[in-house]
Design an enzyme around this catalytic site. Structure first.
Site, PDB file in Angstrom:
ATOM      1  N   GLY A  62       0.949  -1.473   0.189  1.00 59.90           N
ATOM      2  CA  GLY A  62      -0.278  -0.090   0.423  1.00 59.90           C
ATOM      3  C   GLY A  62       0.788   1.025  -0.079  1.00 59.90           C
ATOM      4  N   ASP A 117       0.780   2.942   4.987  1.00 55.43           N
ATOM      5  CA  ASP A 117      -0.015   3.143   4.259  1.00 55.43           C
ATOM      6  C   ASP A 117      -0.974   4.519   4.973  1.00 55.43           C
ATOM      7  OD1 ASP A 117      -1.433   0.624   4.287  1.00 55.43           O
ATOM      8  OD2 ASP A 117      -2.472   0.960   2.788  1.00 55.43           O
ATOM      9  N   ASP A 120      -4.508   2.090  11.467  1.00 57.45           N
ATOM     10  CA  ASP A 120      -6.465   1.288  11.498  1.00 57.45           C
ATOM     11  C   ASP A 120      -6.364   0.803  12.972  1.00 57.45           C
ATOM     12  OD1 ASP A 120      -8.916   0.944  10.908  1.00 57.45           O
ATOM     13  OD2 ASP A 120      -8.357  -0.587  10.323  1.00 57.45           O
ATOM     14  N   PHE A 169     -13.736   3.556   4.345  1.00 57.09           N
ATOM     15  CA  PHE A 169     -12.916   2.577   3.802  1.00 57.09           C
ATOM     16  C   PHE A 169     -12.673   3.361   2.385  1.00 57.09           C
ATOM     17  CE2 PHE A 169     -11.408  -0.969   1.287  1.00 57.09           C
ATOM     18  CZ  PHE A 169     -10.493  -0.995   1.972  1.00 57.09           C
ATOM     19  N   VAL A 170     -11.541   3.695   2.437  1.00 56.52           N
ATOM     20  CA  VAL A 170     -10.788   4.847   1.860  1.00 56.52           C
ATOM     21  C   VAL A 170      -9.722   3.574   0.162  1.00 56.52           C
ATOM     22  CG1 VAL A 170     -11.196   6.967   2.490  1.00 56.52           C
ATOM     23  CG2 VAL A 170      -8.882   5.576   2.996  1.00 56.52           C
ATOM     24  N   ASP A 176      -5.976  -0.618  -1.260  1.00 56.17           N
ATOM     25  CA  ASP A 176      -6.233  -1.030  -2.723  1.00 56.17           C
ATOM     26  C   ASP A 176      -7.673  -1.701  -1.392  1.00 56.17           C
ATOM     27  OD1 ASP A 176      -5.897  -2.826  -0.536  1.00 56.17           O
ATOM     28  OD2 ASP A 176      -6.230  -4.937  -1.933  1.00 56.17           O
TER      29      ASP A 176
HETATM   30  P1  5GP Z   1      -3.975  -1.844  10.852  1.00 58.56           P
HETATM   31  O1  5GP Z   1      -3.441  -3.523  11.263  1.00 58.56           O
HETATM   32  O2  5GP Z   1      -3.628  -0.816  11.097  1.00 58.56           O
HETATM   33  O3  5GP Z   1      -5.136  -2.617  11.701  1.00 58.56           O
HETATM   34  O4  5GP Z   1      -4.758  -1.807   9.506  1.00 58.56           O
HETATM   35  C1  5GP Z   1      -3.216  -1.511   8.427  1.00 58.56           C
HETATM   36  C2  5GP Z   1      -4.061  -2.126   7.237  1.00 58.56           C
HETATM   37  O5  5GP Z   1      -5.339  -2.228   6.821  1.00 58.56           O
HETATM   38  C3  5GP Z   1      -3.284  -1.424   6.120  1.00 58.56           C
HETATM   39  O6  5GP Z   1      -1.883  -0.612   5.517  1.00 58.56           O
HETATM   40  C4  5GP Z   1      -4.441  -1.697   5.065  1.00 58.56           C
HETATM   41  O7  5GP Z   1      -3.079  -2.684   4.139  1.00 58.56           O
HETATM   42  C5  5GP Z   1      -5.426  -1.677   5.638  1.00 58.56           C
HETATM   43  N1  5GP Z   1      -6.880  -0.828   5.673  1.00 58.56           N
HETATM   44  C6  5GP Z   1      -6.840   0.087   7.522  1.00 58.56           C
HETATM   45  N2  5GP Z   1      -7.722   0.460   6.515  1.00 58.56           N
HETATM   46  C7  5GP Z   1      -8.171   0.408   5.580  1.00 58.56           C
HETATM   47  C8  5GP Z   1      -9.015   0.969   4.538  1.00 58.56           C
HETATM   48  O8  5GP Z   1     -10.171   2.281   5.117  1.00 58.56           O
HETATM   49  N3  5GP Z   1      -8.889   1.250   3.362  1.00 58.56           N
HETATM   50  C9  5GP Z   1      -7.827   0.327   2.398  1.00 58.56           C
HETATM   51  N4  5GP Z   1      -7.378   0.160   1.352  1.00 58.56           N
HETATM   52  N5  5GP Z   1      -7.019  -0.534   3.640  1.00 58.56           N
HETATM   53  C10 5GP Z   1      -7.325  -0.248   4.890  1.00 58.56           C
HETATM   54 MG    MG Z   2      -1.324  -2.414   4.278  1.00 58.07          MG
END
Ligand code: 5GP
Ligand code: MG
Length: 285
Positions: A62, A117, A120, A169-170, A176
């Site tokens: 990403g 990227d 979350d 969700f972006v 992606d």
């Molecule tokens: P975390 O481990 O912090 O929950 O999530 C990180 C990963 O989840 C990011 O690197 C990304 O790949 C994916 N992710 C989380 N939120 C989004 C979103 O809104 N859009 C997209 N495309 N990916 C997300």
């Molecule tokens: Mg990612």
């Protein structure tokens, strides 16, 4: 020493190029806003890292666009490496992070800038930070383009944040959905119907397959329905069909048309209700 986090005052609605209007609700962050913010972030980073050679560790896939723009603004000696992390789980809700590519450069005693990227739940960064800390760098700073605090589960913060975003969700600018939309030059909000269709966890999707001309003779039927697991591609469906109808084995070379879809490529992720029509090979095509 958390930095930045330019709030999003931006108007929404307008700005989605016609090509993407059926998939995207709106542009959340424009190309221009991204470029301006990255210039500011890189000034902060440059100030904090001056005097030490840094190792930039970027998480695949990403970050590709963000990383390319960010490091071009850094006039510092740096080395670049990547860690592959994938979150397997439901379509828009990440599961447990799994490493798909390991770091190759040594970071021991180095200044590390970890780039991702979007932050979350924090599971990804928490996992990666633990792994990096074990390699004993001099220090680690984290840098993310987007910060979605609403869903945070882990106690992890980024030192440099491009934009704070709400719980949406972006996609775009590297991010992606089912490996699509990474090439958009802006960050946009995906229409919910796109992921509602795809996001039903492990619900098999019925897809209709129609056989034309001699394929009909080979399969013994004109039409069939296959259920494919969530996330399945057209290519995987074709393999499943070849297994189910052995006489169709040579089908890979055939001309395939997915009726009602914009795509004919085998990486297309099937949606519920899709109809796939199999045509015989075109001679010399
Ligand atoms: P975390 O481990 O912090 O929950 O999530 C990180 C990963 O989840 C990011 O690197 C990304 O790949 C994916 N992710 C989380 N939120 C989004 C979103 O809104 N859009 C997209 N495309 N990916 C997300
Ligand atoms: Mg990612």
């Amino acid at each position: 020493m958390r930095r930045g986090g330019s709030g999003l005052r931006g108007r929404s609605g307008a700005g989605v190029p016609p090509r993407w209007r059926k998939d995207l609700e709106r542009v959340l962050i424009s190309e221009k806003q991204i470029a301006r913010r990255i210039r500011a972030m890189s000034r902060d980073i440059q100030r904090d890292f001056a005097g030490h050679e840094m190792v930039v560790v970027s998480l695949l896939n990403g970050t590709v666009l963000f990383l390319a723009d960010l490091i071009r603004q850094l006039s510092l000696p740096l080395r670049l490496d990547f860690i592959g992390v994938s979150s397997y789980g439901a379509a828009t809700h990440a599961g447990k992070p799994v490493f798909t590519k390991e770091l190759r450069l040594s970071v021991r005693g180095r200044d590390v800038l970890l780039v991702d990227d979007i932050l979350d739940t924090g599971k990804t960064l928490a996992r990666v930070l633990a792994k990096l800390r074990a390699l004993e760098p001099r220090r680690i700073r984290t840098c993310v383009l987007l910060n979605k605090t609403a869903r945070r589960l882990e106690k992890v913060q980024a030192d440099y944040v491009g934009f704070e975003i709400p719980d949406l969700f972006v996609v775009g600018y590297g991010l992606d959905f089912a490996e699509r939309y990474r090439n958009l030059p802006f960050v946009g909000v995906l229409r919910s119907r796109v992921y509602d269709l795809a996001g039903r966890d492990s619900v098999a999707r019925p897809v209709t397959i129609r056989f034309y001309s001699f394929f009909k003779d080979l399969s013994g039927c004109a039409e069939t329905r296959e259920t494919v697991p969530e996330g399945s591609t057209l290519g995987e469906l074709l393999e499943a069909l070849a297994a189910r109808f052995p006489k169709l084995g040579g089908m890979e070379k055939s001309t395939l048309t997915a009726v009602g879809l914009d795509y004919q490529d085998r990486s297309y992720v099937l949606q519920e209700g899709d109809e796939v029509s199999l045509f015989p090979p075109v001679q010399g095509g």
